[in-house]
Write an enzyme that holds these catalytic residues in place. Sequence first.
Site, PDB file in Angstrom:
ATOM      1  N   GLN A 174      46.106  27.510  36.545  1.00 35.89           N
ATOM      2  CA  GLN A 174      47.490  27.803  36.938  1.00 35.89           C
ATOM      3  C   GLN A 174      48.019  26.713  37.859  1.00 35.89           C
ATOM      4  O   GLN A 174      49.151  26.248  37.696  1.00 35.89           O
ATOM      5  CB  GLN A 174      47.561  29.168  37.619  1.00 35.89           C
ATOM      6  CG  GLN A 174      47.285  30.304  36.648  1.00 35.89           C
ATOM      7  CD  GLN A 174      47.346  31.669  37.293  1.00 35.89           C
ATOM      8  OE1 GLN A 174      47.538  31.795  38.504  1.00 35.89           O
ATOM      9  NE2 GLN A 174      47.175  32.704  36.491  1.00 35.89           N
ATOM     10  N   ASP A 320      37.907  35.214  33.661  1.00 32.11           N
ATOM     11  CA  ASP A 320      38.479  36.550  33.417  1.00 32.11           C
ATOM     12  C   ASP A 320      37.487  37.489  32.733  1.00 32.11           C
ATOM     13  O   ASP A 320      37.742  38.689  32.623  1.00 32.11           O
ATOM     14  CB  ASP A 320      39.746  36.435  32.560  1.00 32.11           C
ATOM     15  CG  ASP A 320      40.874  35.756  33.326  1.00 32.11           C
ATOM     16  OD1 ASP A 320      40.828  35.742  34.578  1.00 32.11           O
ATOM     17  OD2 ASP A 320      41.808  35.237  32.684  1.00 32.11           O
ATOM     18  N   LYS A 347      42.083  37.745  42.270  1.00 28.31           N
ATOM     19  CA  LYS A 347      42.749  38.094  41.002  1.00 28.31           C
ATOM     20  C   LYS A 347      43.640  39.325  41.255  1.00 28.31           C
ATOM     21  O   LYS A 347      43.950  39.623  42.393  1.00 28.31           O
ATOM     22  CB  LYS A 347      41.705  38.343  39.909  1.00 28.31           C
ATOM     23  CG  LYS A 347      40.888  37.095  39.577  1.00 28.31           C
ATOM     24  CD  LYS A 347      41.761  35.999  39.009  1.00 28.31           C
ATOM     25  CE  LYS A 347      40.983  34.732  38.743  1.00 28.31           C
ATOM     26  NZ  LYS A 347      41.859  33.628  38.335  1.00 28.31           N
ATOM     27  N   ARG A 351      38.053  41.478  42.372  1.00 29.73           N
ATOM     28  CA  ARG A 351      37.261  42.006  41.252  1.00 29.73           C
ATOM     29  C   ARG A 351      35.779  42.121  41.569  1.00 29.73           C
ATOM     30  O   ARG A 351      35.056  42.823  40.863  1.00 29.73           O
ATOM     31  CB  ARG A 351      37.499  41.158  39.985  1.00 29.73           C
ATOM     32  CG  ARG A 351      38.880  41.407  39.399  1.00 29.73           C
ATOM     33  CD  ARG A 351      39.164  40.639  38.128  1.00 29.73           C
ATOM     34  NE  ARG A 351      40.441  41.055  37.571  1.00 29.73           N
ATOM     35  CZ  ARG A 351      41.180  40.333  36.728  1.00 29.73           C
ATOM     36  NH1 ARG A 351      40.747  39.133  36.343  1.00 29.73           N
ATOM     37  NH2 ARG A 351      42.320  40.794  36.272  1.00 29.73           N
ATOM     38  N   ARG A 393      42.011  44.334  33.758  1.00 26.70           N
ATOM     39  CA  ARG A 393      40.658  44.010  33.269  1.00 26.70           C
ATOM     40  C   ARG A 393      39.623  45.006  33.817  1.00 26.70           C
ATOM     41  O   ARG A 393      38.673  45.354  33.126  1.00 26.70           O
ATOM     42  CB  ARG A 393      40.303  42.563  33.600  1.00 26.70           C
ATOM     43  CG  ARG A 393      41.292  41.579  32.938  1.00 26.70           C
ATOM     44  CD  ARG A 393      40.725  40.225  32.663  1.00 26.70           C
ATOM     45  NE  ARG A 393      41.803  39.265  32.455  1.00 26.70           N
ATOM     46  CZ  ARG A 393      42.409  39.026  31.288  1.00 26.70           C
ATOM     47  NH1 ARG A 393      42.024  39.655  30.194  1.00 26.70           N
ATOM     48  NH2 ARG A 393      43.396  38.144  31.209  1.00 26.70           N
TER      49      ARG A 393
HETATM   50  C1  S3P Z   1      45.248  31.532  33.738  1.00 28.67           C
HETATM   51  C2  S3P Z   1      44.358  30.926  34.573  1.00 28.67           C
HETATM   52  C3  S3P Z   1      43.331  31.657  35.333  1.00 28.67           C
HETATM   53  C4  S3P Z   1      43.116  33.050  34.772  1.00 28.67           C
HETATM   54  C5  S3P Z   1      44.407  33.758  34.502  1.00 28.67           C
HETATM   55  C6  S3P Z   1      45.238  32.980  33.495  1.00 28.67           C
HETATM   56  C7  S3P Z   1      46.248  30.701  33.039  1.00 28.67           C
HETATM   57  O1  S3P Z   1      43.737  31.771  36.682  1.00 28.67           O
HETATM   58  O2  S3P Z   1      42.341  33.823  35.659  1.00 28.67           O
HETATM   59  O3  S3P Z   1      44.168  35.053  33.988  1.00 28.67           O
HETATM   60  O4  S3P Z   1      46.881  31.180  32.070  1.00 28.67           O
HETATM   61  O5  S3P Z   1      46.422  29.547  33.448  1.00 28.67           O
HETATM   62  P1  S3P Z   1      43.455  30.594  37.762  1.00 28.67           P
HETATM   63  O6  S3P Z   1      44.210  29.407  37.385  1.00 28.67           O
HETATM   64  O7  S3P Z   1      43.950  31.177  39.063  1.00 28.67           O
HETATM   65  O8  S3P Z   1      41.971  30.393  37.749  1.00 28.67           O
END
Ligand code: S3P
Length: 440
Positions: A174, A320, A347, A351, A393
Amino acid sequence: MNAVVTLSRQPLRGRVRVPGDKSISHRALLLGALADGTSEVAGALLEGDCSATMRCMQALGVDIRVHDFDPRHGMGRLTIRGQGLRGLRAPAGPLDCQRSGTTMRLLCGILAGQPFDVMLTGDPQLLKRPMRRVTEPLRLMGAVIRDTDGRAPLSIEGRPLHGITYTLPVASAQVKSALLLAGLYAEGETHLHNPAPSRDHTERMLRAMGADIYEDGLSVRIRPARHLTPLQMEVPGDLSSAAFLIAAGVLVPGSDIIIENVGLNPTRTGLLDALWAMGACIEVLDQHTAGDEPVGDLRVRAGELRGTEVAGDLIPRAIDELPVLAVVAAQAHGQTVIRDAAELRVKETDRITAMTAQLRRLGARVEELPDGMVIEGPTSLRGAVVDSGGDHRVAMCMMVAGLVADGETVVQDAGCAADSYPGFIDTLAALGAQIRTSGG
Ligand code: S3P
């Protein structure tokens, strides 16, 4: 809404599909909106978190139409009339990202460089999550963002941005994606160093759209774009959703299921590697490339499992799926150790704490580590009342655990499963699970 699951005395059997990949659906909505021309996206997930992204982009003046909507799976075909990189309009009010961290963090990257101001807010669950990881590097690029003690609501004053060289402190797709999106608008080059590989859908899609983006090992560089080519794509099934069916298939004795058309991007397949190390019988059938992503069908059969250790670079590739790996580990012979996964604490819920508490209610032997869990198996689980805590989840993990727990397991607040997997309960039932919903 509660889900009531009964010990599965019969094997799970059948051939199913899972909803479109959530990460890719978010990105299709965001990037399609910035393209010059109309994007066509089939198989997109449009409910739950992705509906937040769709509404935000519509509030920014983007014409997005949904066709052939399948309410059972929350999926449909999208036509997105891209406004070009500089065609978004100031929204009439704050943008509501609901419970979606991906929506909020990726939007920060797009909005920081716009010629207007905007406020991002969301559900109380999202307002607890850390945003400094994205606002801090964006500020280094020249962004002006006001937060509330490192959390949303975020007030973004659009400003011209400049490229930076930046080492991400956590392997977060992200954060990486937000900075790459900001880099599309920044003067000069944005050069990112990642501590470990994380999902690379943004990079793949931007490359397909003609952006000036280069990857070199753990580094990625992007230069500002003048325009992006529209997308013509089909979103693969979400491996993160398939994970719950895979876990059910390996756990319920005698099961033999096929999950069709699942995305198998190597930055996402850590769960499969962990389950193979545990001795699970999972075959990849008909692997091919669809658009920019590898996909295949998965045949999953139940069998004896042994404990394993997961840590290091595997963690972001399974981030995830680690909660459902803990469910599987409770039925494996020996010890399973999950380490280097402190990210699980930020998250939708913490979790590590949530899974430890809920699995213990069923009688599992789980210990918390600061950055993971230790699970001793196998244990005979007993049905009990458990609670999702509003985390999609965790809800699905506990439904899967209920399939191998004696008697009846009631998962409270199970409706949140639809944040990523509308139709999960129906799909489990179609495979032969004894599962129903009840009021409460
Ligand atoms: C995601 C990145 C992950 C993941 C989330 C979706 C994405 O998060 O846990 O469910 O779509 O880029 P992080 O970037 O915080 O690790």
